[in-house]
Scaffold this motif. Structure first.
Motif, mmCIF file in Angstrom:
data_model
loop_
_atom_site.group_PDB
_atom_site.id
_atom_site.type_symbol
_atom_site.label_atom_id
_atom_site.label_comp_id
_atom_site.label_asym_id
_atom_site.label_seq_id
_atom_site.Cartn_x
_atom_site.Cartn_y
_atom_site.Cartn_z
ATOM 1 N N VAL A 156 0.897 -1.276 -0.078
ATOM 2 C CA VAL A 156 0.052 -0.143 0.040
ATOM 3 C C VAL A 156 0.775 1.417 0.013
ATOM 4 O O VAL A 156 0.704 2.120 -0.601
ATOM 5 C CB VAL A 156 -1.010 0.085 1.378
ATOM 6 N N GLU A 157 1.900 1.402 0.769
ATOM 7 C CA GLU A 157 2.976 2.375 0.851
ATOM 8 C C GLU A 157 3.541 2.634 -0.390
ATOM 9 O O GLU A 157 3.392 3.949 -1.043
ATOM 10 C CB GLU A 157 4.150 2.118 1.819
ATOM 11 N N GLN A 158 3.650 1.810 -1.337
ATOM 12 C CA GLN A 158 4.125 1.830 -2.564
ATOM 13 C C GLN A 158 3.227 2.331 -3.691
ATOM 14 O O GLN A 158 3.574 3.247 -4.397
ATOM 15 C CB GLN A 158 4.856 0.563 -3.010
ATOM 16 N N LEU A 159 1.945 1.735 -3.645
ATOM 17 C CA LEU A 159 0.857 2.191 -4.379
ATOM 18 C C LEU A 159 0.531 3.661 -4.344
ATOM 19 O O LEU A 159 0.154 4.197 -5.282
ATOM 20 C CB LEU A 159 -0.445 1.409 -4.191
ATOM 21 N N LEU A 160 0.540 4.101 -2.912
ATOM 22 C CA LEU A 160 0.132 5.426 -2.702
ATOM 23 C C LEU A 160 1.086 6.547 -3.389
ATOM 24 O O LEU A 160 0.806 7.625 -3.627
ATOM 25 C CB LEU A 160 -0.029 5.687 -1.342
ATOM 26 N N LYS A 161 2.245 5.867 -3.823
ATOM 27 C CA LYS A 161 3.448 6.860 -4.528
ATOM 28 C C LYS A 161 3.106 6.866 -6.123
ATOM 29 O O LYS A 161 3.843 7.467 -6.714
ATOM 30 C CB LYS A 161 4.691 6.423 -4.059
ATOM 31 N N ARG A 162 2.283 5.867 -6.544
ATOM 32 C CA ARG A 162 2.214 5.870 -8.086
ATOM 33 C C ARG A 162 1.797 7.161 -8.674
ATOM 34 O O ARG A 162 2.374 7.131 -9.862
ATOM 35 C CB ARG A 162 1.160 4.694 -8.239
ATOM 36 N N ASP A 163 0.785 7.922 -8.202
ATOM 37 C CA ASP A 163 0.241 8.774 -8.799
ATOM 38 C C ASP A 163 0.351 10.289 -8.010
ATOM 39 O O ASP A 163 -0.795 10.080 -7.074
ATOM 40 C CB ASP A 163 -1.023 8.836 -9.553
ATOM 41 N N LYS A 164 1.058 11.248 -8.270
ATOM 42 C CA LYS A 164 1.010 12.521 -7.316
ATOM 43 C C LYS A 164 0.064 13.030 -7.545
ATOM 44 O O LYS A 164 -0.463 14.084 -6.597
ATOM 45 C CB LYS A 164 2.560 13.239 -7.746
ATOM 46 N N ARG A 165 -0.984 12.925 -8.405
ATOM 47 C CA ARG A 165 -2.266 13.705 -8.563
ATOM 48 C C ARG A 165 -3.101 13.342 -7.801
ATOM 49 O O ARG A 165 -4.325 13.995 -7.592
ATOM 50 C CB ARG A 165 -2.671 13.770 -10.119
ATOM 51 N N TRP A 166 -3.066 12.000 -7.211
ATOM 52 C CA TRP A 166 -4.023 11.460 -6.207
ATOM 53 C C TRP A 166 -4.234 12.375 -5.206
ATOM 54 O O TRP A 166 -3.261 12.688 -4.424
ATOM 55 C CB TRP A 166 -3.893 9.944 -6.086
#
Length: 404
Positions: free
Chosen positions: A29-39
């Protein structure tokens, strides 16, 4: 709620890594949340909470979806569809959802919910072990409580601030907290928020630590000026609490077999302003021998099954194996036999775990006291914490005193 394609694809990717690549959910989850800075915050919350939710209810959702234990990409989409239908979310017109049997999903859920292994989504062996050790009535309540999402609990770092000041500081950033009766250093977040970006966290005003875990350091009855050994310190949450209770006076020796965890402790200690913590890597029996009969207080926060913290680590239900629990009980006994020698006459020791199994807790203490190594120790008190009673993590802690 409207489902967004990029967010759902992120969840599917995360589930693939957790179920098929055996990666830890928190790291994924920590890595997923870094996938798109626009989120934004809502997007990130959807990814994190949905991923954890499906991991938590994996067995139930997979059975409803007809996936069994085969987590192909197609089956992961079916499992996600079950999650969405059970929450009343309308499925969008995507090819991955074509033919989803909405009515059958609801009927299957009602049917399976009559069996605890599906209702609480737990492996057969774990369900049998829980009932054997706790009894049917207690296990029914406990596994249900361990399937609820954990609250975010903060521990105020009294070396730098107090409860009121911390509450005011967080309120300025629209983060509301409440006090918890019986937990003098704890604050509970009213709503989940990214507290690690707050100025209060950067300044070391608090740590995230469950309320049950906060009771351990308090039970050890430390005083300023003592020599205290935290023998299984890990990244040092309890060492930091001990430092604040000791007002930075005396010596805390934080030990662990993992050097990388102790490096993290050093970083946290610096932020907390905890200056009386010394770290030592346990690289053999000599590390313990050097401290024999020298500690006023000893904390053994022993490695365990972690069955008391399933609320925050739901993937442990699927990663744990029965043979691991048998092995970890041998490790617990060995640690008690060896590390207890560090306590000096008149000193005190805590044996603690984040498990709810008596075989890892009360039985370990009983066996130790009956052994040659434990003959000089007296049982003082214990705290058996069940998530179903407290609303917090399941925990165990026993205080023992060495005769003078």
């Amino acid at each position: 709620m409207r489902l967004h394609r990029n967010l759902v694809f992120a969840v599917i990717d995360g589930l693939h890594q957790i179920f098929n690549e055996n990666k830890y959910a928190d790291k994924v989850v920590e890595q997923l949340l870094k996938r798109d800075k626009r989120w934004g915050a809502r997007d990130r919350a959807f990814i994190a909470e949905t991923t954890y939710d499906i991991v938590r209810w994996r067995r139930l959702y997979a059975e409803i979806a007809g996936a069994g234990s085969h987590f192909s990409r197609e089956n992961l989409w079916k499992i996600f569809a079950v999650w969405a239908v059970m929450r009343g979310i309308q499925l969008p017109d995507w090819k991955q959802f074509y033919g989803t049997p909405v009515r059958r999903i609801k009927g299957k859920f009602d049917e399976l919910s009559r069996q605890r292994i599906y209702r609480e989504s737990v492996p057969d062996w774990m369900d049998q072990l829980g009932e054997k050790e706790l009894g049917q009535e207690t296990w029914d309540k406990e596994i249900a409580a361990l399937n609820r999402q954990a609250d975010v609990i903060l521990r105020v770092n009294t070396l730098k601030t107090n409860k009121k000041n911390l509450q005011f500081s967080l309120r300025d950033q629209d983060i509301e907290t409440t006090e918890i009766k019986g937990y003098p250093h704890a604050l509970k977040l009213k709503e989940r928020a990214n507290i690690f970006k707050t100025e209060a966290f950067q300044n070391g005003w608090f740590e995230v630590q469950d309320a049950s875990s906060q009771l351990v350091a308090s039970l050890l009855d430390v005083k300023s000026g003592m020599r205290v050994v935290d023998a299984c310190a890990g990244a040092g949450g309890k060492s930091l609490h001990l430092a604040s209770l000791m007002e930075n006076k005396g010596q805390i020796i934080a030990m662990d077999i993992y050097e990388n965890k102790l490096k993290e402790l050093k970083r946290r200690a610096k932020r907390n302003g905890a200056h009386n913590i010394e770290t030592r890597v346990i690289d053999g029996s000599k590390t313990v021998k050097k401290l024999i009969n020298s500690a006023d207080r000893l904390l053994i926060d022993a490695p365990c099954s972690g069955l008391g913290v399933l609320r925050r680590n739901p993937d442990a239900k699927w990663k744990l194996k029965p043979e691991f629990i048998e092995e970890i009980k041998k490790t617990q006994a060995d640690i008690l036999q060896s590390y207890s020698r560090m306590v000096k006459e008149g000193g005190k020791m805590i044996y603690a775990t984040c498990s709810v199994l008596p075989s890892e807790n009360q039985q370990q203490v009983k066996d130790f006291l009956a052994s040659e190594a434990g003959k000089d120790f007296k049982f003082k008190k214990e705290n058996i914490i069940l998530a179903s009673d407290s609303g917090f993590d399941g925990f165990y802690m026993a205080l023992l005193e060495k005769s003078k």
